[in-house]
Write a protein that holds these residues in place. Sequence first.
Motif, short mmCIF file in Angstrom:
data_model
loop_
_atom_site.label_atom_id
_atom_site.label_comp_id
_atom_site.label_asym_id
_atom_site.label_seq_id
_atom_site.Cartn_x
_atom_site.Cartn_y
_atom_site.Cartn_z
N UNK A 20 -5.29 65.29 15.96
CA UNK A 20 -6.03 66.08 16.93
C UNK A 20 -7.48 66.21 16.44
N UNK A 21 -8.41 65.73 17.22
CA UNK A 21 -9.82 65.79 16.82
C UNK A 21 -10.68 66.04 18.05
N UNK A 22 -11.95 66.41 17.79
CA UNK A 22 -12.91 66.66 18.86
C UNK A 22 -14.30 66.32 18.35
N UNK A 34 -8.30 53.92 13.22
CA UNK A 34 -8.16 53.06 12.05
C UNK A 34 -8.18 53.85 10.75
N UNK A 35 -9.01 54.87 10.67
CA UNK A 35 -9.05 55.70 9.47
C UNK A 35 -7.73 56.45 9.30
N UNK A 36 -7.14 56.90 10.40
CA UNK A 36 -5.86 57.60 10.31
C UNK A 36 -4.75 56.66 9.82
N UNK A 37 -4.74 55.43 10.26
CA UNK A 37 -3.71 54.49 9.82
C UNK A 37 -3.84 54.18 8.33
N UNK A 63 -2.00 68.44 5.16
CA UNK A 63 -3.31 68.89 4.72
C UNK A 63 -4.06 67.79 3.97
N UNK A 64 -3.35 67.06 3.10
CA UNK A 64 -4.00 65.97 2.40
C UNK A 64 -4.45 64.86 3.33
N UNK A 105 -8.94 61.99 6.38
CA UNK A 105 -9.53 61.51 7.63
C UNK A 105 -10.82 62.24 7.95
N UNK A 106 -10.88 63.52 7.61
CA UNK A 106 -12.03 64.33 7.99
C UNK A 106 -13.28 64.01 7.18
N UNK A 107 -13.12 63.51 5.96
CA UNK A 107 -14.28 63.24 5.12
C UNK A 107 -15.24 62.23 5.73
N UNK A 108 -14.80 61.05 6.17
CA UNK A 108 -15.75 60.13 6.82
C UNK A 108 -16.04 60.50 8.26
#
Length: 288
Positions: free
Chosen positions: A92-94, A114-117, A141-142, A147-150
């Motif tokens: 879930x992102x925005x 792609x980053x999530x995979x 959480x990890x 994913x959130x860093x980039x």
Amino acid sequence: MVEELVAAGVTLVSAGAVYAMAAARVVKQYERGVVFRLGKLRPEVRGPGFTMIVPGIDKLRKVNMQIVTMPVPAQEGITRDNVTVRVDAVVYFRVTAPAEAVVRVEDYKFAVSQMAQTSLRSIIGKSELDDLLSNREKLNQGLELMIDSPAVEWGVTIDRVEIKDVSLPETMKRSMARQAEADRERRARVINADAELQASKKLAEAAKEMSEQPAALQLRLLQTVVAVAAEKNSTLVLPFPVELLRFLEKAQQGVAAPPPVAQPVQEQLPAPQPRLDPDPEGSNSRQD
């Protein structure tokens, strides 16, 4: 002359109407507009509502600000304890910075996918099977941090990441089922042994009380007969406890026995013994 002025006015009005129609844009409440003028990004971001651009010079690109739900395809990997698993998740992102999401990345949705995979594959390799099955909150959480860093540089914020399902090989499922069955059997035996211990203590206390009151054993036997007879059985097997025999024996010994009757003693004389005298003639002896 007047006709020419009227015609010119109509032409201008028509041109103005066409220009207004070409320049008019409507941005929805959940969208933001990013304007490029001659290919250069304008600093202001158009908010929701009616807005105008320069036709042919400006280009308006709308960016959706809603939370996007993106499923992550199932990824197959080997855990740290050498178990092959297939794991799928949902992200879930925005978009928080529309200009960054348009300028810094070509397609932010594809980039996040792609980053999530890749992050999911990395999490699988770093985790053990027990963590994937029971400690998913920590893994979520990890995975969210990875994913959130980039994604922050792309103007995208990851709200939540959830691991949906973990698929195991059939052999591993059977092994885990046997392990769970053995563990449940062990716990059942421990509980049964504990119950037997508690029951034995209570039975010992009951036996101690019954030993002080022997009549209680007979009452308990009668209660057992009543309980068995309530089942309306055609055959009734009645146990006869040894303790009841002991109780009856003690009760019989408690009754005082009558004193024995003295019998007269009769003196018996020894019987006469025959006497043998020698015969002078060598014949048999005679009796006096």
